[in-house]
Design a protein around this motif. Structure first.
Motif, short mmCIF file in Angstrom:
data_model
loop_
_atom_site.label_atom_id
_atom_site.label_comp_id
_atom_site.label_asym_id
_atom_site.label_seq_id
_atom_site.Cartn_x
_atom_site.Cartn_y
_atom_site.Cartn_z
N GLU A 1 -22.11 15.19 23.20
CA GLU A 1 -22.59 15.58 21.88
C GLU A 1 -23.03 17.04 21.88
O GLU A 1 -23.18 17.66 22.92
CB GLU A 1 -23.76 14.67 21.47
CG GLU A 1 -23.40 13.21 21.34
CD GLU A 1 -24.62 12.35 21.13
OE1 GLU A 1 -24.70 11.70 20.07
OE2 GLU A 1 -25.49 12.32 22.01
N SER A 2 -23.26 17.59 20.68
CA SER A 2 -23.80 18.94 20.57
C SER A 2 -25.14 19.00 21.29
O SER A 2 -25.96 18.09 21.17
CB SER A 2 -23.98 19.31 19.10
OG SER A 2 -22.75 19.35 18.42
N GLU B 1 -14.28 24.06 22.65
CA GLU B 1 -14.23 23.46 21.31
C GLU B 1 -13.19 24.17 20.44
O GLU B 1 -13.43 24.48 19.28
CB GLU B 1 -15.61 23.54 20.64
CG GLU B 1 -16.69 22.71 21.33
CD GLU B 1 -16.64 21.22 20.96
OE1 GLU B 1 -15.62 20.79 20.38
OE2 GLU B 1 -17.60 20.51 21.28
N SER C 1 -12.33 22.39 17.03
CA SER C 1 -13.38 21.87 16.14
C SER C 1 -13.46 22.61 14.81
O SER C 1 -13.93 22.06 13.81
CB SER C 1 -14.74 21.91 16.83
OG SER C 1 -15.12 23.23 17.13
N HIS D 1 -16.21 17.65 21.84
CA HIS D 1 -17.07 16.51 21.49
C HIS D 1 -16.23 15.34 21.02
O HIS D 1 -16.75 14.27 20.73
CB HIS D 1 -18.06 16.91 20.39
CG HIS D 1 -17.39 17.24 19.09
ND1 HIS D 1 -16.91 18.49 18.80
CD2 HIS D 1 -17.10 16.47 18.01
CE1 HIS D 1 -16.35 18.48 17.60
NE2 HIS D 1 -16.45 17.27 17.10
#
Length: 247
Positions: free
Chosen positions: A40-41, A168, A171, A201
């Protein structure tokens, strides 16, 4: 060992409290292998990238590349490191100079590293990432996010890296483009035998992309295994929680 992280730690202070963004993290990567780092972030994934690329300094632990300790590379030696380790960033538009064409930015990297790259070689790499000469002669704001990210991938590819770090990279893209970019990265890494640290993620994307998946939580590696092991036989409660959130 091709690439190895040993007991790496990086702490920050926020609102008067110290916390570990990366907390005694260890893992290894083989030549040509794709390792997805998922979580997760706030799990420490992007901090890990910053430490590997020398954008931040680790508090303790070590990073080894070809058995050489690269944890704290002097600034004058970083150019050689970046020749072998390239990074593609999350926001493609921010990674290009807004007043330069994509081609000018790509050629600047080639000239900076004194890389022999004929027009034919460049055209071949452009075809690999599905770009045209007309497109790379545009400015960043004149192309789509997917096209800009392909250009960023091209800029790294022409340097000839042994390790590609993708932070990422899908994203910020539309859902329909994400799988295309991820698949493109996988094919390029396989074809050129480039190892890849794929930060994401998105566990579904990690499953299709990677040879192995490492799950991070609060800066720590909580589980590691093949995609099938992680999805079919998760061992840790946090991994099971992440997978259940996908249902």
């Amino acid at each position: 060992m091709f690439f190895e992280v040993q007991d790496l730690t990086k702490t920050y202070i926020h609102n008067g409290h110290r916390f570990a963004a990366v907390d005694h993290l260890s893992f290894s990567l083989s030549p040509g292998e794709i390792l997805a780092v998922a979580g997760e972030s706030g799990s420490g994934k992007s901090t890990l990238c910053r430490l590997i690329c020398q954008f931040a300094r680790a508090d303790s632990g070590h990073i080894f590349f070809h058995d050489q300790d690269t944890t704290h590379v002097p600034e004058k030696e970083r150019k050689n490191l970046y020749h072998h380790i390239q990074m593609v960033f999350q926001h493609p538009y921010r990674s290009f100079h807004p007043r330069f064409t994509l081609e000018k930015s790509i050629l600047a990297g080639i000239h900076n590293y004194h890389i022999p790259c004929t027009p034919e070689m460049l055209r071949h790499h452009m075809e690999e990432v599905h770009l045209t000469r007309d497109l790379i002669r545009r400015y960043p704001h004149e192309v789509s996010g997917g096209e800009c990210q392909r250009a960023a991938l091209l800029r790294s590819l022409v340097i000839g890296p042994e390790l590609l770090i993708c932070d990422e990279v899908t994203s910020a893209l539309d859902a329909t483009i994400r799988n295309d970019i991820a698949g493109l990265i996988r094919r390029i890494c396989q074809h050129h035998h480039i190892a890849c640290l794929f930060i994401t993620h998105d566990l579904y994307l990690a499953r299709t992309m990677a040879d192995r998946i490492l799950i991070m939580h609060h800066g720590r590696a909580v589980e590691e295994g093949t995609a099938e092991q992680i999805f079919l036989h998760p061992q840790q409660p946090y991994t099971k929680e992440l997978l259940s959130s996908l249902l």
